[in-house]
Write a protein that holds these residues in place. Sequence first.
Motif, short mmCIF file in Angstrom:
data_model
loop_
_atom_site.label_atom_id
_atom_site.label_comp_id
_atom_site.label_asym_id
_atom_site.label_seq_id
_atom_site.Cartn_x
_atom_site.Cartn_y
_atom_site.Cartn_z
N LEU A 27 0.83 -1.20 0.00
CA LEU A 27 0.00 0.00 0.00
C LEU A 27 0.87 1.25 0.00
O LEU A 27 2.00 1.24 0.50
N ALA A 28 0.29 2.33 -0.54
CA ALA A 28 1.05 3.59 -0.66
C ALA A 28 0.18 4.78 -0.31
O ALA A 28 -1.05 4.75 -0.51
N CYS A 29 0.81 5.81 0.20
CA CYS A 29 0.15 7.11 0.36
C CYS A 29 0.49 7.95 -0.86
O CYS A 29 1.24 7.51 -1.74
N TYR A 30 -0.07 9.15 -0.94
CA TYR A 30 0.14 9.99 -2.13
C TYR A 30 0.87 11.27 -1.74
O TYR A 30 0.49 11.96 -0.80
N ASP A 31 1.95 11.56 -2.44
CA ASP A 31 2.70 12.80 -2.22
C ASP A 31 2.19 13.84 -3.23
O ASP A 31 2.48 13.73 -4.43
N GLU A 32 1.44 14.83 -2.73
CA GLU A 32 0.84 15.82 -3.62
C GLU A 32 1.88 16.71 -4.29
O GLU A 32 1.71 17.12 -5.43
N HIS A 33 2.95 17.01 -3.57
CA HIS A 33 3.96 17.93 -4.11
C HIS A 33 4.71 17.30 -5.28
O HIS A 33 4.89 17.93 -6.34
N ASN A 34 5.15 16.04 -5.10
CA ASN A 34 5.91 15.36 -6.15
C ASN A 34 5.04 14.52 -7.07
O ASN A 34 5.54 13.92 -8.03
N GLU A 35 3.74 14.45 -6.74
CA GLU A 35 2.78 13.68 -7.53
C GLU A 35 3.26 12.24 -7.71
O GLU A 35 3.41 11.74 -8.83
N GLU A 36 3.50 11.58 -6.59
CA GLU A 36 3.97 10.20 -6.62
C GLU A 36 3.34 9.40 -5.48
O GLU A 36 2.90 9.96 -4.47
N TYR A 37 3.29 8.08 -5.66
CA TYR A 37 2.78 7.17 -4.63
C TYR A 37 3.96 6.58 -3.88
O TYR A 37 4.88 6.02 -4.50
N GLN A 38 3.94 6.71 -2.55
CA GLN A 38 5.06 6.28 -1.72
C GLN A 38 4.62 5.11 -0.84
O GLN A 38 3.62 5.20 -0.11
#
Length: 528
Positions: A395-406
């Motif tokens: 599972l991943a969260c979402y980084d709004e600034h870099n627009e990526e799933y971490q």
Amino acid sequence: MKLGDLGLVAKSNRSTQRLMVKVTPLTVVKVLEKFRIIAKQSGKRSQDAKQGTIQELLVCATDCEPQYLVRLLQTKMRIGLAEQTVLVALGHAMVYSEVPPVPSSQIQSRLEEASKIVKQVYSVAPIYDKIVSALLSAGVRKLSDTCCFTLGVPVGPMLAKPTKGVSEILDKFQDTEFTCEYKYDGERAQIHYLDNGSVEIYSRNAERNTGKFPDVVDSVSRFKKPSVTSFVLDCEVVAYDRQKQKILPFQVLSGRARKGVTLSEIKVSVCIFSFDILYLNGRQLLQEQLKVRRELLYDSFQEVEGEFQFATAITSDDLEEIQKFLDNAINQSCEGLIIKTLDRDATYEPAKRSNNWLKLKKDYMDSVGDSLDLVPIAAFHGRGKRTGVYGAFLLACYDEHNEEYQSICKIGTGFSEAMLEERSASLRDKVISAPKSYYRYGDTLNPDVWFEPAEVWEVKAADLSISPVHRAASGVIDPNKGISLRFPRLLRVREDKNPDQATCSEQVGEMYLAQKINHSGNQDEDED
């Protein structure tokens, strides 16, 4: 399917076809016009009509155009482009096109200002046609004046920040008057009553839900007072047992069909619990104080048992009274409380998780706090009894600034056999050949399959810890490590959320810091 992408299939097929006559090249205007025709087609033989329009577009398409036409129809562009990128690009384009050019010493601040304005306007008027036209005619600085909240167009709902206990609420709202409301476990809804008497209902994703709730549409005439000619209500639609006069679990509501529901076929009754009003009789109320909005709400509508009720609320700063109110909310099948400041600055902030609204759920006090909405991006094959299904998910969260799933955790425990089969079946058609370029995860993680970011799962965990394996909020707390969840368990699938609305990495960092403050003895673990 060998290619794993319908867009690539369309491109491949089109490249082998030869036409007898020369076709008119596609233009952006023509494609947009045809897509609008497709969206509006309904009724008998509408599927045939839609197919004909799509075929007409594909015949005129050349080179890579078939690929992106099909992907647009799927709403999956697969280019790593998020909506926030488009909004930022619009703001930047306006700054760079100014005459005379903006001085280099001011360019960065102007770019940030323009992006902020466009994002804010989009949250209250999410119509690109309107925004772009206003930008071209009046410029970015006058955008808020020329492009504003409109009846019939959903605004982004205001959101609340999580807290871990009543004492934390009293600390954050010290010397500030605030109110507490029940937090209902249903579907967030925005009800628009237009001047012509028609009703539209929108989800938190701005999806049109009118066809799902014909009973809500039917009840409007009973709960609005005669003086009301138009309104927008912010509310929660909850499954409700009218005989026993009690709220039913969210799972009961999720059993309703999504569209095309008829009044005679409804088996799950619902009740509207309204807590805010954004528009009334031609007057938009976003900039009004909560006190004013609440008074207008109470004055303009009347409760109808089992159909329409105001959110149960108290105004108090007494710790014991609030704790008792929380216990009552839980006993009445609510999730907990929403606490809202009554300060002079307590305006409605669309699409923002504001410090003016806090939420306290019943299970916040004994674990990590707020649940997290996470996206499954990969899975590991099951073994033993789990052969044939996925045994665990990444599972991943979402980084709004870099627009990526971490990546934030692996989850494999707590699934019933039926649930595991259901989630595995749902994700099998989301499998992709390789991880996306915007996936961030540790080198030691080697999933068997990767997925398109398509679903959102609500997950609860015991706590958060620093991890060398996962990349959630990487660099925020530790320069070289991310944050992971310990003992995660699946609560439910969030069908009302899109993947880019998942819990963001900034929230993960805030939750970790809040945990450290509340549990100073917490030990981080370097193991996943």
